[in-house]
Design an enzyme around this catalytic site. Structure first.
Site, PDB file in Angstrom:
ATOM      1  N   GLU A  87      -6.603  -6.235   3.496  1.00  0.00           N
ATOM      2  CA  GLU A  87      -6.444  -7.273   2.553  1.00  0.00           C
ATOM      3  C   GLU A  87      -7.776  -7.271   1.746  1.00  0.00           C
ATOM      4  OE1 GLU A  87      -4.415 -10.650   4.061  1.00  0.00           O
ATOM      5  OE2 GLU A  87      -3.915  -9.711   5.772  1.00  0.00           O
ATOM      6  N   SER A 120      -6.593  -0.121  -2.781  1.00  0.00           N
ATOM      7  CA  SER A 120      -7.155  -1.210  -3.419  1.00  0.00           C
ATOM      8  C   SER A 120      -6.738  -1.360  -4.830  1.00  0.00           C
ATOM      9  CB  SER A 120      -8.778  -0.890  -3.401  1.00  0.00           C
ATOM     10  OG  SER A 120      -9.227  -0.699  -2.190  1.00  0.00           O
ATOM     11  N   THR A 155       0.784  -1.311   0.024  1.00  0.00           N
ATOM     12  CA  THR A 155      -0.021   0.115  -0.023  1.00  0.00           C
ATOM     13  C   THR A 155       0.740   1.267  -0.324  1.00  0.00           C
ATOM     14  OG1 THR A 155      -1.811  -1.075   1.153  1.00  0.00           O
ATOM     15  CG2 THR A 155      -1.905   1.231   1.232  1.00  0.00           C
ATOM     16  N   GLU A 156       0.512   2.258  -0.864  1.00  0.00           N
ATOM     17  CA  GLU A 156       1.196   3.519  -0.710  1.00  0.00           C
ATOM     18  C   GLU A 156       0.012   4.562  -0.630  1.00  0.00           C
ATOM     19  OE1 GLU A 156       4.314   2.254  -4.365  1.00  0.00           O
ATOM     20  OE2 GLU A 156       2.799   4.043  -4.662  1.00  0.00           O
ATOM     21  N   PRO A 157       0.435   5.821  -0.203  1.00  0.00           N
ATOM     22  CA  PRO A 157      -0.408   6.985   0.023  1.00  0.00           C
ATOM     23  C   PRO A 157      -1.416   6.966  -1.164  1.00  0.00           C
ATOM     24  CG  PRO A 157       1.737   7.797   0.381  1.00  0.00           C
ATOM     25  CD  PRO A 157       1.899   6.333  -0.205  1.00  0.00           C
ATOM     26  N   THR A 204     -10.919  -4.453   0.561  1.00  0.00           N
ATOM     27  CA  THR A 204     -12.014  -4.073   1.125  1.00  0.00           C
ATOM     28  C   THR A 204     -13.182  -4.913   0.947  1.00  0.00           C
ATOM     29  OG1 THR A 204     -12.633  -2.381  -0.697  1.00  0.00           O
ATOM     30  CG2 THR A 204     -11.345  -1.431   1.156  1.00  0.00           C
ATOM     31  N   GLN A 245     -24.214  -3.917  23.130  1.00  0.00           N
ATOM     32  CA  GLN A 245     -25.567  -3.549  23.531  1.00  0.00           C
ATOM     33  C   GLN A 245     -26.123  -4.421  24.930  1.00  0.00           C
ATOM     34  OE1 GLN A 245     -27.038  -1.310  22.175  1.00  0.00           O
ATOM     35  NE2 GLN A 245     -28.899  -1.243  23.111  1.00  0.00           N
ATOM     36  N   GLY A 300     -24.748  -3.106  27.693  1.00  0.00           N
ATOM     37  CA  GLY A 300     -25.150  -2.133  28.099  1.00  0.00           C
ATOM     38  C   GLY A 300     -24.254  -0.943  28.307  1.00  0.00           C
ATOM     39  N   GLY A 301     -24.310  -0.106  29.167  1.00  0.00           N
ATOM     40  CA  GLY A 301     -23.068   1.000  29.730  1.00  0.00           C
ATOM     41  C   GLY A 301     -21.747   0.357  29.769  1.00  0.00           C
TER      42      GLY A 301
END
Length: 379
Positions: free
Chosen positions: A364, A133, A127-129, A366, A337, A340-341
């Site tokens: 790897e 993909s 991967t590069e800037p 999308t 969920q 909960g909190g």
């Protein structure tokens, strides 16, 4: 759940060994690893168990396990610590395996042996800037100059980039040939011209480094070309196809950890005078989590068995990765969920998996790209 996944005795032994190790050593340190501590001691222990070259033949210092065993180990490590699972996967499937299949005998002796034994860590720099993909859109270049290659360019989001000793990198050797002008190289990160840039601050996976790499007149011997010149794109795609089986196993590991935590919490938490496990909304969430976890496991095991048999598996690995990534994100959301909190608190592991699960839909390949892969095979 019943152990009806048709594993061999050896595969069960590997799974159980890794599960026991992860419960004793990896899971208790997962919180501090996620907080940003590279698990060096854990990696050394994994190397001692043969896990850092799990699918590499013993002749090259590896564990000699099959593809199914490799995938099962990935599920167990993922269920214990998301960060450690990324380190394990990037090293094994994206560096060791390509060197095994495409490297020369000299490269296997010089680079694969220390990688597979765990003496050294590897990273995969594609991967590069400006190229994620679209792997054919790389701008890094490699030019022959006398008895070496001169490599220039920048890579982005490289897992293990900070700690790796050896880097499998990809650069353009003939721009006029498009993707057929891409080549692969193995480089020593201690070489002059190899620079590690900034480490990204991520919302999850803090124990796994994610770095920029810069090649500033990096000189690599001609013999460091992996495969043939112009074969880099095929090498990268082959590695990613295999890696997606492990990402699917990773997703199943995340989902399973969320399921197990949710079942335990639901049995203990009391609301309206009874454990929340007796409330139908909670039961439905747990049932869906369990169903999708089992389905994801069957998908990755099918892809692993096809690969082990030498049969085509690209579509199957893509399907497994897409399904398991989506299932892991759903499982982590349901787990939060259910808690909960408390589900938002760092004291509970489901918060860690909720943050980590999102990356499965991104790296790897999308999930959008992989749905295209599946459709291409069908249409």
């Amino acid at each position: 759940m019943a152990d009806a996944d048709f594993l061999t005795e050896e595969q069960r032994m590997v799974r159980d060994m890794v599960r026991d190790f992860c419960r004793r050593e990896v899971a208790p340190r997962a919180e501090e690893t996620d907080a940003g501590r590279f698990p060096a001691e854990i990696i050394r222990q994994m190397a001692g168990l043969g896990l850092m070259g799990i699918a590499i033949p013993p002749a090259y210092g590896g564990g000699g396990m099959d593809v199914v065993s490799h995938s099962l180990a990935m599920e167990e490590i993922s269920a214990a610590c998301p960060s450690t699972s990324v380190i394990f996967a990037a090293h094994n499937s994206l560096v060791c395996e390509p060197l095994l299949h495409f490297g020369t005998e000299a490269q296997k002796q010089e680079f694969l042996r220390p990688l597979a034994s765990g003496e050294a860590l590897g990273c995969f720099a594609l991967t590069e800037p400006g190229a994620g993909s679209d792997a054919a859109g790389l701008s890094a270049t490699a030019v022959r100059s006398g008895d070496h290659w001169r490599i220039e360019g920048t890579k982005r989001f490289i897992s293990n980039g900070k700690e790796a000793r050896y880097c499998l990198l990809f650069a353009v050797t003939d721009k006029s040939r498009g993707r057929k002008g891409l080549s692969a190289f193995i480089a020593d990160t201690q070489s002059e011209g190899f620079e590690v840039g900034r480490s990204e601050e991520k919302m999850a996976l803090g124990g796994s480094s994610c770095c920029d790499l810069r090649f500033a007149d990096l000189r690599a011997p001609l013999d460091n070309l992996v495969g043939e010149e112009g074969e880099g794109f095929a090498i990268a795609m082959t590695a990613l196809d295999s890696g997606r089986i492990l990402v699917a196993a990773q997703g199943v590991g995340f989902a399973r950890a969320c399921l197990e935590a949710s079942v335990a919490y639901a049995r203990e938490r009391v609301a309206f005078g009874k454990p929340i496990s007796r409330h139908q909304p909670i039961q439905w969430k747990v049932a869906d989590m369990a169903t999708e976890t089992e389905a994801g496991r069957l998908l990755y095991l099918k892809a692993a068995r096809l690969k082990e048999a030498g049969l085509p598996f690209s579509a199957e690995s893509a399907m497994a990765k897409v399904f398991a990534a989506d299932a892991a994100l759903r499982a982590s959301e349901r787990a939060v969920q259910i808690h909960g909190g408390n589900g938002l608190m760092r004291d509970y592991s489901v918060e860690r998996y909720y943050r980590a699960a999102k990356v499965l839909q991104i790296y790897e390949g999308t999930n959008e790209i992989l749905r295209q892969v599946v459709a291409k095979h069908l249409l």
